[in-house]
Scaffold this motif. Structure first.
Motif, PDB file in Angstrom:
ATOM      1  N   ASN A 195      -3.742   0.643  -4.874  1.00 38.61           N
ATOM      2  CA  ASN A 195      -3.093   1.120  -3.429  1.00 38.61           C
ATOM      3  C   ASN A 195      -4.486   0.556  -2.572  1.00 38.61           C
ATOM      4  O   ASN A 195      -5.309   1.018  -2.408  1.00 38.61           O
ATOM      5  CB  ASN A 195      -3.398   2.767  -3.353  1.00 38.61           C
ATOM      6  CG  ASN A 195      -2.538   3.228  -2.127  1.00 38.61           C
ATOM      7  OD1 ASN A 195      -2.814   4.528  -1.993  1.00 38.61           O
ATOM      8  ND2 ASN A 195      -2.036   2.413  -1.240  1.00 38.61           N
ATOM      9  N   CYS A 198      -5.948   2.990   0.929  1.00 41.64           N
ATOM     10  CA  CYS A 198      -5.195   4.220   0.467  1.00 41.64           C
ATOM     11  C   CYS A 198      -5.379   5.310   1.212  1.00 41.64           C
ATOM     12  O   CYS A 198      -4.890   6.455   0.789  1.00 41.64           O
ATOM     13  CB  CYS A 198      -5.860   4.306  -1.008  1.00 41.64           C
ATOM     14  SG  CYS A 198      -7.671   4.666  -0.811  1.00 41.64           S
ATOM     15  N   LEU A 203      -0.294   8.153  -1.716  1.00 42.58           N
ATOM     16  CA  LEU A 203       0.578   7.147  -2.758  1.00 42.58           C
ATOM     17  C   LEU A 203       0.139   7.305  -4.113  1.00 42.58           C
ATOM     18  O   LEU A 203       0.609   7.398  -4.996  1.00 42.58           O
ATOM     19  CB  LEU A 203       0.636   5.838  -2.253  1.00 42.58           C
ATOM     20  CG  LEU A 203       1.536   5.478  -1.165  1.00 42.58           C
ATOM     21  CD1 LEU A 203       0.980   4.203  -0.201  1.00 42.58           C
ATOM     22  CD2 LEU A 203       3.056   5.250  -1.583  1.00 42.58           C
ATOM     23  N   LEU A 204      -1.457   7.306  -4.315  1.00 41.60           N
ATOM     24  CA  LEU A 204      -1.927   7.450  -5.837  1.00 41.60           C
ATOM     25  C   LEU A 204      -1.426   8.615  -6.263  1.00 41.60           C
ATOM     26  O   LEU A 204      -1.003   8.486  -7.414  1.00 41.60           O
ATOM     27  CB  LEU A 204      -3.507   7.415  -5.338  1.00 41.60           C
ATOM     28  CG  LEU A 204      -4.060   6.016  -5.151  1.00 41.60           C
ATOM     29  CD1 LEU A 204      -5.459   6.093  -4.815  1.00 41.60           C
ATOM     30  CD2 LEU A 204      -3.993   4.997  -6.382  1.00 41.60           C
ATOM     31  N   ARG A 207       2.129   8.662  -7.247  1.00 50.65           N
ATOM     32  CA  ARG A 207       2.369   7.890  -8.540  1.00 50.65           C
ATOM     33  C   ARG A 207       2.109   8.269  -9.658  1.00 50.65           C
ATOM     34  O   ARG A 207       2.711   8.316 -10.584  1.00 50.65           O
ATOM     35  CB  ARG A 207       1.601   6.488  -8.145  1.00 50.65           C
ATOM     36  CG  ARG A 207       1.766   5.199  -9.551  1.00 50.65           C
ATOM     37  CD  ARG A 207       3.261   5.257  -9.706  1.00 50.65           C
ATOM     38  NE  ARG A 207       3.437   4.150 -11.173  1.00 50.65           N
ATOM     39  CZ  ARG A 207       3.392   4.858 -12.472  1.00 50.65           C
ATOM     40  NH1 ARG A 207       3.054   6.230 -12.398  1.00 50.65           N
ATOM     41  NH2 ARG A 207       3.495   4.097 -13.214  1.00 50.65           N
ATOM     42  N   GLY A 218      -7.730   2.831  -5.892  1.00 49.02           N
ATOM     43  CA  GLY A 218      -7.439   3.210  -4.485  1.00 49.02           C
ATOM     44  C   GLY A 218      -8.743   2.376  -3.711  1.00 49.02           C
ATOM     45  O   GLY A 218      -9.775   2.640  -4.140  1.00 49.02           O
ATOM     46  N   TYR A 265       0.683  -0.906  -3.707  1.00 48.53           N
ATOM     47  CA  TYR A 265       1.134  -0.150  -2.316  1.00 48.53           C
ATOM     48  C   TYR A 265       0.345  -0.323  -1.276  1.00 48.53           C
ATOM     49  O   TYR A 265      -0.973  -0.471  -1.491  1.00 48.53           O
ATOM     50  CB  TYR A 265       1.366   1.387  -2.752  1.00 48.53           C
ATOM     51  CG  TYR A 265       1.939   1.654  -4.000  1.00 48.53           C
ATOM     52  CD1 TYR A 265       3.402   1.761  -4.017  1.00 48.53           C
ATOM     53  CD2 TYR A 265       1.375   2.402  -5.356  1.00 48.53           C
ATOM     54  CE1 TYR A 265       3.971   1.962  -5.442  1.00 48.53           C
ATOM     55  CE2 TYR A 265       2.059   2.394  -6.484  1.00 48.53           C
ATOM     56  CZ  TYR A 265       3.339   2.370  -6.539  1.00 48.53           C
ATOM     57  OH  TYR A 265       4.325   2.676  -7.544  1.00 48.53           O
TER      58      TYR A 265
END
Length: 348
Positions: A195, A198, A203-204, A207, A218, A265
């Motif tokens: 990521n 981040c 997002l982490l 996921r 990240g 991401y």
């Protein structure tokens, strides 16, 4: 996307259908435990939907109508407890709604808090009246009354308000959009995930809560962002599964542990709270190049951006690096960013 998740998580006997008159909601018959609905990650909120063939809300305070509403409130309480409730309805401060509030309070023990009540009860006209208002004459003589809908939210807060969010951070991506990005990027237990930029780790977290990874990293150059990410990862019990790196994600010499990655991401800053429009081209172009350096052949890059024109131009300039696979337009607090799903091109 939500329809696909509903099919996976709730396995309804019939697929969900669009709610008449709306483009932001689905309706389905769910016969399993209502608490299962709380597992949905791409839904902003879920409601028990009741329809009443009555001409006005006053009728909701009587007999079987009130009993159905109370039953729905208890169903919501069993799924996720609340201590108070409020109405979201036109005229919610009227005598009719105050009477309805007293009856619900007497039946359930919940306190009526018209400002901060946890359990939300929406009351609105039935589907036939949604959209442009039409007079009785315009509907035609003898046309059936559309009645009223009552929607009781499942749980004490929206599904998008994640329990793991221990630290807020300006500009953090909405968790439901992050969950959609995760689904678009694909989920495989052997994935090595990165990521970039981040932020607070939304997002982490999304996921890792969706499925296991072989590695997760990240990267952000703001210490305060990484502090927020660490707090959120800890609240989600994911600290040991993620490596956080303080670095400039766009730097060519950034030491990114675990490269190459299967899925990358990114949610680049877009100028309202972080960054600026003047630097957007440099940021987006740099992001595409940086992600290409650390993504494995055939890997995936998923980017959420509000800078649509800039992103499209940068993608044309980076045509040799990425193949567009899918673009999804989303709604976020009055803005319409897009999710870009890109595949890394193999060398010619």
């Amino acid at each position: 996307m939500l329809a696909a998740e509903v099919a996976e998580v709730l396995a309804p006997t019939r697929p969900p259908v669009p709610v008449p008159g709306r483009d932001d909601a689905l309706e389905l018959r769910h016969t399993g435990p209502l608490a299962d609905v709380l597992r949905l990650r791409t839904a902003v909120a879920a409601f028990v939907h009741l329809h009443f063939d009555v001409p006005r809300p006053r009728s909701l305070t009587s007999g079987d109508h009130l009993a159905r509403i109370v039953d729905a409130v208890y169903a919501s309480l069993r799924a996720g407890g609340s201590s108070s409730f409020r109405f979201e309805a036109a005229g919610s401060d009227s005598a009719v709604f105050l009477r309805l509030a007293d009856l619900i309070r007497e039946a359930t023990g919940l306190q009526h808090d018209d400002r901060d009540g946890q359990l939300v009860i929406r009351v609105r006209r039935g589907a036939a009246r949604r959209g442009p208002e039409r007079s009785g004459a315009a509907r035609g003589a003898g046309a059936p009354d559309p009645g009223w809908d009552v929607l009781v939210r499942v749980g004490p807060r929206p599904l998008s308000a994640r329990t793991w969010r221990a630290a807020d951070y300006p500009g953090a991506v909405n968790a439901t959009i992050a969950a959609a990005m995760v689904r678009l990027g694909g989920v495989t237990a052997s994935d090595r995930v990165l990521n970039l930029m981040c932020g607070s780790g939304t997002l982490l977290v999304e996921r890792l809560l969706t499925g296991p990874t072989e590695a997760a990293v990240g990267v952000d150059n703001a210490p305060e962002a990484l502090t927020a990410a660490a707090a959120n990862l800890d609240a989600a019990a994911l600290t040991r599964r993620v490596t956080l790196v303080e670095a400039d994600a766009l730097a060519t010499d950034a030491d990114l542990t675990g490269a190459p990655f299967d899925v990358v991401y990114a949610d680049p800053p877009w100028g309202t709270l972080h960054g600026s429009h003047a630097t957007a081209a440099d940021v987006h172009g740099g992001l595409l190049r940086a992600a290409h350096r650390v993504t494995k052949e055939g890997g995936t890059l998923v980017v959420l951006t509000h800078e649509i024109t800039v992103m499209e131009r940068c993608l044309r300039e980076a045509d040799a690096l990425w193949t567009p696979r899918e673009t999804v337009r989303v709604f976020a607090k009055g803005h319409h960013p897009r999710i870009y799903v890109l595949g890394k091109r193999s060398p010619a």
